[in-house]
Design an enzyme around this catalytic site. Structure first.
Site, PDB file in Angstrom:
ATOM      1  N   TYR A 455       0.841  -1.206   0.000  1.00  0.00           N
ATOM      2  CA  TYR A 455       0.000   0.000   0.000  1.00  0.00           C
ATOM      3  C   TYR A 455       0.878   1.260   0.000  1.00  0.00           C
ATOM      4  O   TYR A 455       0.642   2.207  -0.755  1.00  0.00           O
ATOM      5  CB  TYR A 455      -0.890  -0.065   1.242  1.00  0.00           C
ATOM      6  CG  TYR A 455      -1.879   1.047   1.398  1.00  0.00           C
ATOM      7  CD1 TYR A 455      -2.976   1.170   0.553  1.00  0.00           C
ATOM      8  CD2 TYR A 455      -1.745   1.981   2.438  1.00  0.00           C
ATOM      9  CE1 TYR A 455      -3.901   2.189   0.731  1.00  0.00           C
ATOM     10  CE2 TYR A 455      -2.654   2.984   2.620  1.00  0.00           C
ATOM     11  CZ  TYR A 455      -3.736   3.106   1.768  1.00  0.00           C
ATOM     12  OH  TYR A 455      -4.644   4.113   1.947  1.00  0.00           O
ATOM     13  N   LYS A 459       0.974   4.075  -2.846  1.00  0.00           N
ATOM     14  CA  LYS A 459       0.507   5.422  -2.506  1.00  0.00           C
ATOM     15  C   LYS A 459       1.582   6.470  -2.765  1.00  0.00           C
ATOM     16  O   LYS A 459       1.275   7.583  -3.184  1.00  0.00           O
ATOM     17  CB  LYS A 459       0.062   5.458  -1.033  1.00  0.00           C
ATOM     18  CG  LYS A 459      -1.306   4.798  -0.799  1.00  0.00           C
ATOM     19  CD  LYS A 459      -2.347   5.349  -1.750  1.00  0.00           C
ATOM     20  CE  LYS A 459      -3.758   5.216  -1.262  1.00  0.00           C
ATOM     21  NZ  LYS A 459      -4.742   5.547  -2.311  1.00  0.00           N
TER      22      LYS A 459
HETATM   23  P1  NAI Z   1     -13.668   2.697   1.397  1.00  0.00           P
HETATM   24  O1  NAI Z   1     -13.350   1.240   1.455  1.00  0.00           O
HETATM   25  O2  NAI Z   1     -14.754   3.198   2.272  1.00  0.00           O
HETATM   26  O3  NAI Z   1     -13.959   3.131  -0.081  1.00  0.00           O
HETATM   27  C1  NAI Z   1     -13.201   2.698  -1.171  1.00  0.00           C
HETATM   28  C2  NAI Z   1     -14.142   2.312  -2.275  1.00  0.00           C
HETATM   29  O4  NAI Z   1     -13.358   1.940  -3.416  1.00  0.00           O
HETATM   30  C3  NAI Z   1     -15.028   1.122  -1.944  1.00  0.00           C
HETATM   31  O5  NAI Z   1     -16.383   1.482  -2.066  1.00  0.00           O
HETATM   32  C4  NAI Z   1     -14.617   0.058  -2.929  1.00  0.00           C
HETATM   33  O6  NAI Z   1     -15.674  -0.771  -3.359  1.00  0.00           O
HETATM   34  C5  NAI Z   1     -14.043   0.869  -4.067  1.00  0.00           C
HETATM   35  N1  NAI Z   1     -13.125   0.095  -4.873  1.00  0.00           N
HETATM   36  C6  NAI Z   1     -12.172  -0.751  -4.451  1.00  0.00           C
HETATM   37  N2  NAI Z   1     -11.552  -1.318  -5.484  1.00  0.00           N
HETATM   38  C7  NAI Z   1     -12.100  -0.807  -6.609  1.00  0.00           C
HETATM   39  C8  NAI Z   1     -11.864  -0.997  -7.981  1.00  0.00           C
HETATM   40  N3  NAI Z   1     -10.932  -1.833  -8.422  1.00  0.00           N
HETATM   41  N4  NAI Z   1     -12.603  -0.284  -8.856  1.00  0.00           N
HETATM   42  C9  NAI Z   1     -13.562   0.559  -8.426  1.00  0.00           C
HETATM   43  N5  NAI Z   1     -13.841   0.747  -7.127  1.00  0.00           N
HETATM   44  C10 NAI Z   1     -13.117   0.094  -6.223  1.00  0.00           C
HETATM   45  O7  NAI Z   1     -12.292   3.460   1.722  1.00  0.00           O
HETATM   46  P2  NAI Z   1     -11.930   5.011   1.903  1.00  0.00           P
HETATM   47  O8  NAI Z   1     -11.280   5.155   3.199  1.00  0.00           O
HETATM   48  O9  NAI Z   1     -13.062   5.873   1.568  1.00  0.00           O
HETATM   49  O10 NAI Z   1     -10.773   5.143   0.809  1.00  0.00           O
HETATM   50  C11 NAI Z   1     -10.771   6.085  -0.224  1.00  0.00           C
HETATM   51  C12 NAI Z   1      -9.334   6.364  -0.616  1.00  0.00           C
HETATM   52  O11 NAI Z   1      -8.668   7.068   0.437  1.00  0.00           O
HETATM   53  C13 NAI Z   1      -8.491   5.132  -0.886  1.00  0.00           C
HETATM   54  O12 NAI Z   1      -7.640   5.380  -1.987  1.00  0.00           O
HETATM   55  C14 NAI Z   1      -7.666   4.990   0.354  1.00  0.00           C
HETATM   56  O13 NAI Z   1      -6.465   4.293   0.140  1.00  0.00           O
HETATM   57  C15 NAI Z   1      -7.439   6.428   0.712  1.00  0.00           C
HETATM   58  N6  NAI Z   1      -7.097   6.668   2.105  1.00  0.00           N
HETATM   59  C16 NAI Z   1      -8.028   6.559   3.080  1.00  0.00           C
HETATM   60  C17 NAI Z   1      -7.673   6.809   4.398  1.00  0.00           C
HETATM   61  C18 NAI Z   1      -8.664   6.809   5.475  1.00  0.00           C
HETATM   62  O14 NAI Z   1      -8.304   7.211   6.597  1.00  0.00           O
HETATM   63  N7  NAI Z   1      -9.895   6.390   5.238  1.00  0.00           N
HETATM   64  C19 NAI Z   1      -6.292   7.125   4.751  1.00  0.00           C
HETATM   65  C20 NAI Z   1      -5.403   7.280   3.649  1.00  0.00           C
HETATM   66  C21 NAI Z   1      -5.807   7.036   2.366  1.00  0.00           C
END
Ligand code: NAI
Length: 597
Positions: A455, A459
């Site tokens: 990851y 990132k």
């Molecule tokens: P989340 O799991 O709530 O949302 C991510 C969404 O991406 C999910 O709905 C999932 O179905 C979708 N997804 C996954 N693989 C996919 C694919 N191949 N094609 C299309 N959709 C896909 O997670 P969150 O936290 O909202 O994450 C959003 C972004 O923020 C991610 O890139 C994550 O790495 C990043 N992030 C989040 C942090 C946090 O504190 N929540 C911290 C640092 C980064």
């Protein structure tokens, strides 16, 4: 010559027109404005009459006529429908693209209709208006095509609510033609006679401008920017100097019907008029949105079925953007076949709140998925202005225990995902000379986190991706920035301490996304931390450094160690805009002109 049915759907434009306040004022004078409408002619308080929009796309109308291969001797401007998306600024550059959308056959003795549609954007990026033109081609009917759907306006059986009388001057066409329509029929007496008229006639679009002023005066006085639609049918010709009457009937909240009548013979010269305008409630809603604009823009948010992406999509739509809600609907680690319900639910939520959105269920992790996501934007909304690369999964393991699949799948979604979706989006953004791209990094990538080599690598790779993309996008007004968020979502649910969870609402990250996605965003190439309402900038910086040895003979490690304090020091560290800038201190290090080193 028969109509060219193959011309339907072929793109027309982009056609570019620069204008200043003088063009808007000249148009206003051409459609009868004077001291009573000072806003339309005085540069200190200039408001553009919405019908100016048709003058701005006059060349487009001409191209529709020629591309359709209609018999030019039989062409009349039949109808004009204009949808206004944003107030027309007093100056700027207008870019118009569109296509012929339909051809209808009314019969051999009645003629044919050629319908075309064109969107016009201002150089600020705002979509200003959509023109729908109908050309009545009297000599082209009878080719066996489908007939036009009938849509006559039924006027109420009561006296009009408002009547506006105007008398265009006998010389009016001479002034109006300076705004672009220089057809001889409106200026040359011999040409007019040869065409069967006693003398040059009024431009239909000049009378159209009179009608537009009239409806504004009675329905939205002093606020032309409230108009959202102006539809007309040109039914009879008119000579200059003949008095006209615009009859207006209110037809519900924010809507009225109108026609323009020749006062000499009571002929209706403009029929089927429909005008729509923003209600007070809608105007208040728009005013409450402030100065950061994404309205009228088309945004793609990947992984928008949950967490941060969902919050981004909802806010973009609330602010008037049309949103592609992409989500595969898989498990947290990306496993499973996925489900359409995640994206569908967010689309339903946006629509219920009055926004525009469409779902897409493709995976970002393949090139075909990326293409399909962007095609959803193009097929549904015609363009893509904003791309939020947000989709993400986690497959945490310490490096020795990590499987190839765990490594590769995480890189496929985060790093390949950004590549797969950004590349097709970029082609459109470059073509239109506008784009806003947001990438999503993480503190794990910027600083490290146990069990997340896959990851973290993906990132931080996105930061490198941004660093170069910002350079490639610069001349096309494509801004690229990166968010390092922290928020309670499915991804972090079991990682964050319980007492922090409630405080880390995804909505608290949203303002940064909006700022970076907006037309006004001046920044590119930035990394921003966001969480709990706290925002800060992160950067790759380089310290001033030190020389060791003479730059000829390799120094020993001991000599280097002796200077390690200066080498390590970040005092006076700098952020460099590109590789060349970053190399300069190295190239200059032994420059004798630089006394500091
Ligand atoms: P989340 O799991 O709530 O949302 C991510 C969404 O991406 C999910 O709905 C999932 O179905 C979708 N997804 C996954 N693989 C996919 C694919 N191949 N094609 C299309 N959709 C896909 O997670 P969150 O936290 O909202 O994450 C959003 C972004 O923020 C991610 O890139 C994550 O790495 C990043 N992030 C989040 C942090 C946090 O504190 N929540 C911290 C640092 C980064």
């Amino acid at each position: 010559m028969a109509l060219d049915l193959d011309s339907i759907g072929s793109p027309i434009g982009p056609m570019v027109k620069d204008y200043t306040w003088k063009d808007a004022a000249l148009y206003a004078l051409g459609v009868g404005a004077g001291f009573d409408d000072l806003d339309y002619v005085y540069e200190k308080q200039l408001k553009v009459i919405p019908s100016f929009s048709i003058g701005a796309v006059f060349d487009f109308l001409m191209t529709v006529a020629t591309d359709s291969a209609a018999d030019l001797r039989g062409i009349l401007h039949g109808e004009q429908d204009i949808l206004f998306h944003a107030p027309i600024p007093a100056q700027g550059r207008l870019t118009t693209t569109g296509a012929i959308t339909h051809m209808y056959d009314k019969g051999a003795d009645k003629g044919a209709l050629v319908v075309a549609s064109a969107d016009t954007f201002h150089d600020s990026g705002a979509k200003l208006f959509t023109n729908i033109f109908t050309l009545f081609c009297r000599k082209d009917g009878g080719y066996g095509g489908e007939n036009a759907p009938g849509d006559r306006t039924t006027f109420p059986d009561r006296d009009p609510d408002f009547t506006q009388e105007d008398t265009p001057s006998a010389d009016q066409p001479l002034l109006y033609r300076l705004s672009g329509d220089v057809f001889a029929l409106h200026v040359d007496p011999d040409f007019a006679k040869a065409s069967g008229f006693d003398k040059p006639i009024m431009h239909g679009l000049c009378t159209h401008g009179y009608a537009c002023r009239a409806v504004i005066k009675h329905l939205m006085p002093g606020e032309p920017e409230r108009m959202t639609r102006f539809r007309t049918r040109f039914s009879k010709t008119l000579y200059p100097g003949v008095a006209v009457k615009t009859l207006i009937w209110k037809d519900g909240e924010g809507r009225a019907l109108f026609k323009v009548v020749n006062q000499d013979n009571n002929e209706v010269v403009i029929d089927n008029g429909v005008v729509e305008w923003m209600t007070d409630a809608e105007q208040q809603r728009r005013e409450s949105l402030g100065d950061i604009h994404v309205d009228g823009k088309v945004a793609v948010v990947t992984g928008a079925g949950a967490g941060l992406g969902r919050a981004y999509a909802i806010e973009l739509a609330r602010r008037g953007a049309k949103v592609v809600v992409n989500d595969l609907g898989g498990a947290r680690d990306g496993s499973g076949d996925g489900s359409s319900s995640a994206a569908d639910e967010v689309v339903a939520e946006i629509k219920k709140a009055g926004g525009e959105a469409v779902a897409n269920y493709d995976s970002v992790s393949t090139a075909s998925g990326g293409e399909a996501i962007i095609n959803t934007a193009i097929d549904t909304f015609d363009r893509v202005d904003i791309l939020i690369n947000n989709a993400g999964i986690l497959r945490d393991r310490s490096l020795v225990k990590m499987s190839d699949q765990q490594w590769q799948q995480v890189l496929a979604v985060h790093l390949d995902g950004a590549y797969n979706v950004t590349r097709p989006a970029l082609r459109h953004m470059r073509g239109q000379g506008y784009g806003r791209i947001v990438l999503t990094t993480s503190a794990a990538g910027l600083h490290g986190n146990f069990g997340q080599t896959n990851y973290s690598a993906a990132k931080l790779a996105l930061v490198g991706f941004m660093n170069t993309l910002k350079l490639e996008g610069k001349k096309y007004d494509i801004k690229v920035n990166t968010i390092a968020p922290i928020a309670t979502t499915r991804l972090t649910d079991d990682i964050l301490p319980p007492d922090m969870k409630d405080k880390l609402k995804p909505e608290l990250v949203v303002p940064l996304m909006l700022y970076l996605a907006a037309q006004q965003c001046p920044d590119t190439g930035g990394i921003y931390n966001a969480g709990m309402g706290f925002f800060s900038k992160a950067a790759v910086v380089t310290g001033p450094g030190a020389t060791v040895g003479d730059g000829q003979t390799p120094p020993t490690a001991e000599e280097l160690a002796a200077k390690i304090q200066s080498i390590r020091s970040l005092k006076g560290a700098k952020e460099y805009g590109d590789l060349n800038a970053a190399l300069m201190p190295i190239l200059d290090a032994f420059d004798p002109k630089d006394p500091i080193r």
